[in-house]
Enzyme design. Structure first.
Site, short mmCIF file in Angstrom:
data_model
loop_
_atom_site.label_atom_id
_atom_site.label_comp_id
_atom_site.label_asym_id
_atom_site.label_seq_id
_atom_site.Cartn_x
_atom_site.Cartn_y
_atom_site.Cartn_z
N GLY A 233 34.93 38.81 26.82
CA GLY A 233 35.90 39.10 26.09
C GLY A 233 36.88 37.85 26.16
O GLY A 233 37.19 36.59 25.11
N ILE A 460 35.57 44.80 30.54
CA ILE A 460 34.69 43.96 29.84
C ILE A 460 33.61 43.01 30.87
O ILE A 460 33.88 42.31 31.14
CB ILE A 460 35.58 42.90 28.81
CG1 ILE A 460 37.07 43.13 29.93
CG2 ILE A 460 36.10 44.16 27.89
CD1 ILE A 460 37.89 41.69 29.60
N ILE A 585 45.91 44.90 46.18
CA ILE A 585 44.65 44.65 45.91
C ILE A 585 42.92 46.22 45.64
O ILE A 585 43.25 46.73 46.93
CB ILE A 585 43.36 43.62 46.88
CG1 ILE A 585 44.07 42.00 46.54
CG2 ILE A 585 41.62 43.43 45.74
CD1 ILE A 585 44.22 41.82 45.39
N LEU A 586 43.34 46.87 45.07
CA LEU A 586 42.62 48.40 44.82
C LEU A 586 41.32 47.82 44.79
O LEU A 586 41.17 48.85 45.87
CB LEU A 586 43.13 48.58 43.48
CG LEU A 586 44.47 48.95 43.46
CD1 LEU A 586 44.70 49.19 42.33
CD2 LEU A 586 45.40 49.54 43.85
N PRO A 588 38.74 45.42 46.98
CA PRO A 588 38.49 43.64 47.33
C PRO A 588 37.10 43.92 46.64
O PRO A 588 36.67 42.14 46.76
CB PRO A 588 38.35 44.00 49.10
CG PRO A 588 38.38 45.09 48.90
CD PRO A 588 38.67 46.06 48.00
N GLN A 594 36.28 39.24 40.52
CA GLN A 594 37.86 38.40 38.82
C GLN A 594 38.34 37.03 39.05
O GLN A 594 38.37 36.08 38.93
CB GLN A 594 38.75 40.07 38.98
CG GLN A 594 38.39 40.50 38.47
CD GLN A 594 38.28 40.87 37.04
OE1 GLN A 594 39.65 40.53 36.39
NE2 GLN A 594 36.89 40.52 36.04
N LYS A 657 49.46 44.51 40.61
CA LYS A 657 49.46 43.58 39.92
C LYS A 657 48.29 42.58 38.88
O LYS A 657 46.83 43.13 39.77
CB LYS A 657 50.00 42.19 40.30
CG LYS A 657 51.56 42.57 41.25
CD LYS A 657 52.00 41.23 41.76
CE LYS A 657 53.71 41.06 42.20
NZ LYS A 657 53.85 40.10 42.85
N GLU A 661 43.21 37.24 35.25
CA GLU A 661 43.66 35.77 34.20
C GLU A 661 44.02 34.75 35.91
O GLU A 661 43.99 33.79 35.26
CB GLU A 661 44.26 36.23 33.73
CG GLU A 661 43.96 36.73 32.70
CD GLU A 661 44.68 37.29 30.85
OE1 GLU A 661 44.90 36.52 30.42
OE2 GLU A 661 45.07 38.49 31.44
#
Ligand SMILES: Cc1cc2nc3c(=O)[nH]c(=O)nc-3n(C[C@H](O)[C@H](O)[C@H](O)COP(=O)(O)OP(=O)(O)OC[C@H]3O[C@@H](n4cnc5c(N)ncnc54)[C@H](O)[C@@H]3O)c2cc1C
Ligand code: SF4
Ligand code: FES
Ligand code: FES
Lengths: 697, 172, 333
Positions: A233, A460, A585-586, A588, A594, A657, A661
């Protein structure tokens, strides 16, 4: 209860991985339905005007065509307060490509042919679609995207700038950019009396559901929105888009299920885009590079339908120590398609400008660009004066420089050569704010030892389904495979939109809360779940709804090496490295994807993606994927990603966090700075296509 | 004139025959008539590769630009036809292992494409990045080769780095 | 897309006869361009005569040592053919730099030659375009033309031919075999496409119903080198901003035979005849290449946003000829 090793922080494979590699994952246009019909849009060929006539006689000649819906004959939708879904309500055309009619037919082939045969006549009015920095009609909006004030002034910029030893004054431009998720915006809608079911492609079905309920004046409880798998998206599906309203409208009109997948070349006009920006940045510093004055002034455009203002100057308010600061936004309201969110709205184009200007300042001061940034590290957030909850930009820069081999590089521009190729490297900083929105979740313990968690999150491609399962398993203190997390349905406990890199925090928090509570209840029950199970609900209206006394942002540093072909002007990337500091970082595995995905899109923004708004027609020229060049596999080199794990207690129970993006923020500047290092040429207008280079060499 | 024709195909090994509208593309036939929705429609114009399927073995094509009527007698393999029962095809497994996707929408096309790309390199097909003086015979699956050969499949999520790693693992 | 009849004749004569009776019918090759345009409403044939399975699917050596390529041969098959790779590298490279493997696997030689321009206005039936609807105007001149022509354009149309393969074939002096009700004829590749003049709707010199059956390549020049190079906005899967295909034969340091063709500069593959003539017998040096190519490109008439194509084409041609000359001198194959 025994303590299990934590699974958050582990590189758990995506829960839906198998479905995605076997073709079993169903997206919005993949659901088979009896009696399904197909719709195809007719779009405006003028940029401004009023429809005076619609001739559908030719289209209706084919018996397979069920209807041609227009503003004149479609069931009238109520006002849901969002002009993007106020479809077929008025004869007025506000921009080229606006959907003015919808053909519905038994087959896709017949629907497309019918749409092509509809003749629409317009009373065309003169249009105004050209953005320049000095055009008349630029105004100051009340606020810009994400609720920031349009203008901020600190100290006395003009005086400080005038008194500065070293100055940079440059204008940076970004053309319109298009989100183009690989899955086109699509919906399949079916009515059963007053009950509506839609399979929809969106980033948040809670809002789609309430919007549809408002449009059709039905109970929210009667609207089912299913969005289990969404093909990307990048912001363009963050709010309900016309396709879903149209599919539901058409299904109502023809009394049959209707599927509408927007044709790729119609997407740019009706699903938002990154607005073009013209950004003037002025930096005034002493000879040692300490910034005293910083101005970032953005000129951008919005449409006549909505006001969306790309907040490009906003990150300049908090990035660097800058005692005297001026950050503004001016907007032109034009007869153009409505801009909206695209991956890191504001930060992405804004940091291209700021981080390019920082590179220019480093050159002007004869300083290493990494060192320049370190020198301007602010003790507290400059704009609000609040402390940072955590800020590890300097660590990212240092770690990145070390890993990249930055300090081995010859800092002089245009000296690296490999045959006909010029080689250079560049650096830029990244940042993205921490967002978190209230959401709800439910957790259920079965007497069979299994757990179910329900939250209307949307995956997404971020890995949300997986990471929420990890959060739940840890909070419950049970192995991963005993937990099932249901997401992607409008009837689940309300979740916020998958946007602003807020998903994990926003959905994970109530999941964590519900599961922690449930664990306590199970423990209270002596570790035994009674027949009928145990059930808890949680929400974060309190925790996530309020303000904070901290300035919360993720940071990063990006390094890039490019080669510039002196024969063709083609710029290709040799390697990229990103080092980020984004809380805990939940997962890796998905996090790395991402970050890389963001950097890859940043590469496209820098080098391949460009869109031209045709002054004559008010239409984007590059509307399809053959002309709007998203980066292909061959464009993307090895991308190396690392992170600095932050222990920030001021975030949420997971300490995370957002990471979706930040990868795109700074990437384009790092590449443009690398092009400068390679060639000595400062490219201030993206994309850096071969023509720009050739004419400059 | 009625604009329809009878076609017979094999789809993932199963025969499929029907009178179809001549305008029907292979992609729409698979998705709307045969219930095979693995192949995705990302653009419908040959510009993204999401609809990639294999024809008659491992000839990869964009199903969106092929008229189904012109394929009478063809053997079509989609992503659904790659696994051996419960055992994933090595390329599918490698995509899982390397996190070669995010949203997953381009994935069925990427995987079909990768299966064919590996076969093409083994069969000695050069690509535009293969040095012209390369002797005939299997082409070494370097990262550059795989990137070029996989470029007919766009991925907006930007999973290329992991896709290349996955394909390399299988190609070796 | 309008409804159409579909026929798959078994031989060329039947194919030709079918279309002779159908003024708005079309041949169907791989369909990668025609089906695309039909979906857009730009093409609306009422009959498709499928020629993709006609027995023109072979690549064979001719008696004189050349190559005969059937019109139904797939682009990928041709690109990887051992004889093409060995004797006509320019052709293999041109094909491999076009589109994607998926598209090349479907596209035929005949269809590739007749693919239509990628001009954005041509592809949008909601806009005027002289090529699509004669007399409606050419918005590209003032609008988006960064990709469009700098050579041989007219006030009526500035479109470019998008084919990579055709550029290589132009440089190879290929001949196109055509069948029709009036019997076969042979058209030099360089005469197949036409410049727009005042009839931009006509891309080629073929008449309605003429069927391309084969393309013939003359034997390779002994000792000549050839190559293809394409500049584009992304590294793969993109049309050319400019491209060059060249064949060079050097004897004792002098240019003995040279062919240069440019892609994406004009409505046809642009054979650089002025440059070729100027080079014949000249020293095979960067300086003479540069001189000759400048001469050729002096005819360019760029628009506002496509002037970069002139230096781009020049640099590519000069560097390619220099490399080919160096390879000839070095003796490496
Ligand atoms: C996304 C995309 C990217 C592309 N990129 C490139 C690129 O980079 N470089 C490049 O060169 N090309 C590129 N192409 C174009 C591609 O090469 C052409 O579409 C293809 O070569 C056409 O061949 P086909 O057999 O599919 O033709 P078809 O679509 O079947 O036919 C094209 C035309 O030729 C006619 N025709 C077909 N066969 C014959 C015959 N034997 N005799 C007479 N008339 C005939 C048809 O009637 C039609 O008018 C791209 C295409 C797409 C969709
Ligand atoms: S350049 Fe040719 S094809 Fe393009 S708009 Fe003008 S007339 Fe049409
Ligand atoms: S859907 Fe076929 S290539 Fe995009
Ligand atoms: S995984 Fe989303 S487009 Fe490739």
């Amino acid at each position: 209860m025994t303590t299990l090793p934590r699974v958050t922080g582990e590189a758990v494979a995506r829960i839906e991985a198998r479905d995605k590699v076997t073709g079993a994952a169903s997206y919005a246009a993949d659901h088979p339905l009896d009696g399904l019909t197909h719709a195809w849009p007719v779009t405006a060929t003028v940029a401004r005007g009023d429809i005076t006539a619609v001739d559908d006689s030719e289209a209706l000649r084919d018996p397979a065509v069920l209807a041609v819906l227009t503003h004149a004959n479609a069931p009238r939708l109520a006002d849901a307060g969002d002009p993007m879904v106020a479809v077929l309500r008025s004869p007025h055309v506000a921009h080229h490509g606006q959907i003015v009619a919808l053909a519905v037919a038994e087959t896709l082939e017949a629907a497309r042919a019918a749409a092509g045969a509809v003749r629409v006549t317009y009373d065309e009015q003169p249009h105004d679609v050209v953005l320049t920095a000095d055009r008349p009609g630029l105004y100051t909006p009340d606020e810009v995207n994400a609720g920031h004030p349009a203008d901020r002034r600190r100290g006395d910029f003009d005086a400080a700038y005038a008194a500065s030893e070293i100055t940079v004054d440059a204008v940076y431009e970004v053309t319109p950019l298009h989100n183009h998720p690989m899955e086109p915006h699509a919906a399949t809608a079916v009515w059963d009396g007053d009950a509506l079911t839609v399979f929809d492609s969106n980033q948040g079905s809670t809002v789609v559901r309430s919007t549809l309920a408002a449009l059709f004046e039905v109970d929210e409880a009667d609207v089912r929105v299913v969005s289990e798998h969404v093909g990307g998206g990048f912001g363009s599906k963050g709010t309900p888009r016309p396709h879903v309203a149209l599919a539901a409208l058409a299904a109502k009109a023809v009394g049959r299920p209707v599927r509408l997948a927007l044709p790729r070349n119609r997407i740019a006009a009706v699903t938002g885009h990154r607005a073009p920006t013209i950004q003037r940045v002025r930096l005034g510093a002493d000879a040692d590079g300490h910034i005293d004055a910083l101005a970032h002034e953005t000129v951008t455009q919005t449409s006549t339908l909505t006001e969306f203002v790309e907040q490009a100057s906003v990150s300049s308010r908090m990035m660097y120590a800058s005692p005297h600061s001026l950050t503004t936004h001016r907007v032109a309201r034009l007869d153009v398609p409505s801009p909206s969110w695209m991956r890191a709205p504001g930060e992405c184009p804004g940091m291209f400008a700021l981080e390019s200007a920082m590179d220019e300042l480093a050159s002007a001061c004869g300083l290493d660009p990494v060192e320049l940034r370190i020198r301007n590290e602010p003790p507290v957030e400059p704009d609000s004066g609040r402390p940072f909850s955590s800020r590890h930009l300097v660590d990212c820069l240092r770690e990145g420089a070390r890993r990249f081999g930055w300090h081995d590089r010859d800092p002089r521009p245009a000296v690296g050569r490999d045959g006909p190729l010029l080689i250079g490297s560049g650096v830029a900083a990244s940042t993205y704010p921490v967002w978190v929105f209230p959401s709800h979740a439910e957790a259920y313990a079965g007497s069979d030892g299994r757990y179910e968690v329900r939250v209307n999150a949307t995956d997404i491609g971020t890995g949300a389904r997986t990471v929420l399962t990890q959060i739940a398993a840890d909070a419950l203190g049970v192995p991963l495979d005993l937990v099932r997390v249901s997401i992607g349905r409008g009837d689940l406990p309300a979740g916020s939109v998958a946007g602003g890199s807020s998903g994990t925090a926003s959905w994970g928090w109530p999941v964590h809360k519900a599961c922690t509570d449930l664990r306590q209840r199970v423990s209270d029950a002596g570790g035994h779940v009674p027949d009928g199970g145990l059930f808890v609900r949680a929400d974060t209206e309190q925790e996530a709804g309020g303000g904070t006394e901290y300035s919360r942002h993720a940071f990063g540093a990006q390094f890039a090496e490019v080669q510039v072909d002196t024969v063709t002007g083609e710029v290709r990337v040799r390697r990229m490295l990103g080092v980020f500091a984004a809380g805990h970082i939940l997962n890796p595995r998905t996090a790395r994807s991402q970050f890389i995905g963001g950097m890859t899109m940043g590469l496209g923004m820098a080098l391949t993606e460009g869109s031209f708004l045709d002054p004559e027609f008010g239409d984007f020229t590059e509307r399809d994927l053959a002309s709007y060049h998203v980066a292909a596999c061959a464009d993307v080199p090895e991308i190396d990603v690392h992170w600095i794990d932050e222990d920030d207690p001021h975030l949420n129970p997971m300490g995370s966090k957002g990471i979706g993006e930040i990868g795109i923020v700074g990437a384009a500047a790092a590449l443009a700075n690398a092009v400068h290092h390679a060639t000595g040429m400062r490219v201030r207008r993206l994309p850096i296509h071969p023509d720009t280079i050739l004419l400059g060499l | 004139m009625d604009g329809t024709s009878e076609v017979g195909l094999r789809i993932n090994g199963k025969p499929f025959s029907r009178v179809i509208d001549n305008r029907t593309t292979l992609l729409d036939l698979l998705r709307e008539q045969a219930g095979v929705t693995g192949p995705k429609k990302g653009c419908d114009h040959g510009q993204c590769g999401a609809c990639t399927v294999l024809l008659d073995g491992d000839r990869r094509v964009n199903a969106c630009l092929l008229l189904a009527v012109s394929l009478d007698g063809a053997d079509v393999t989609t992503v659904e036809g790659l696994a051996d029962g419960d055992r994933l095809h090595p390329v599918q497994q490698a995509f899982v292992d390397h996190d070669g996707f995010q949203c997953g929408f381009c994935t069925p096309g990427q995987i079909c494409s990768a299966v064919a790309a590996i076969a093409e390199a083994r069969a000695g097909w050069p690509s535009v990045v293969t040095p012209p003086d390369t002797p005939p015979g299997p082409v070494e699956p370097t990262a550059a080769e795989i990137r070029e050969r996989m470029s007919g499949n766009l991925c907006r999520c930007g999973a290329y780095v992991n896709i290349v790693a996955a394909v390399r693992e299988v190609a070796r | 897309m309008k409804t159409f009849q579909y026929e798959r004749p078994a031989d060329a004569d039947t194919a030709v006869a079918l279309l002779a009776d159908a003024p708005t019918g079309a041949y169907l090759g791989g369909g990668t361009n025609l089906v695309d345009l039909m979906k857009l409403g730009v093409a609306a044939p009422d009959l498709l005569v499928d020629v993709s399975r006609l027995p023109f699917d072979a690549v064979e050596e001719t008696g004189t040592g050349g190559l005969r390529i059937g019109a139904a041969v797939r682009n990928s098959t041709l690109a990887v053919h051992p004889l093409v790779r060995e004797r006509y590298p320019v052709l293999s490279q041109a094909l491999l730099s076009g589109a994607s493997t998926q598209l090349r696997n479907a596209a035929t030689v005949g269809g590739n030659l007749l693919q239509r321009t990628r001009c954005p206005y041509f592809q949008d039936v909601g806009k005027p375009c002289n090529k699509r609807r004669p007399g409606t105007g050419c918005p590209a001149r003032e609008g988006a033309h960064r990709d469009l022509a700098v050579l041989g354009a007219s006030e009526h149309c500035v479109a470019t031919n998008p084919s990579d393969m055709a550029v290589a074939l132009a440089a190879l002096d290929a001949i196109v075999d055509v069948a029709s009700g009036h019997g076969p004829r042979r058209v030099p590749l360089t005469d197949l496409h036409r410049l727009p003049g005042d009839a931009p709707d006509r891309d080629t010199t073929l008449r309605h119903g003429e069927l391309i059956t084969a393309v013939e390549l003359p034997p390779p020049m002994p000792g000549a080198r050839s190559a293809y190079r394409k500049a584009r906005d992304r590294a793969s899967y993109a049309f050319a901003l400019a491209s060059v295909g060249a064949v060079l034969q050097v004897r004792e340091g002098l240019v003995h035979h040279v062919r240069v063709a440019f892609g994406a500069l004009a409505a046809k593959p642009w054979r650089a005849r002025t440059a070729e003539e100027a080079l014949l017998g000249e020293p095979a040096t960067t300086a003479s290449f540069d001189d000759a190519v400048r001469h050729e490109l002096a005819a360019a008439r760029p628009l506002r946003d496509n002037g970069y194509k002139v230096p781009l084409a020049r640099r590519m041609a000069v560097s390619m000829l220099t490399e080919l000359a160096a390879a000839s001198a070095g003796g490496t194959p």
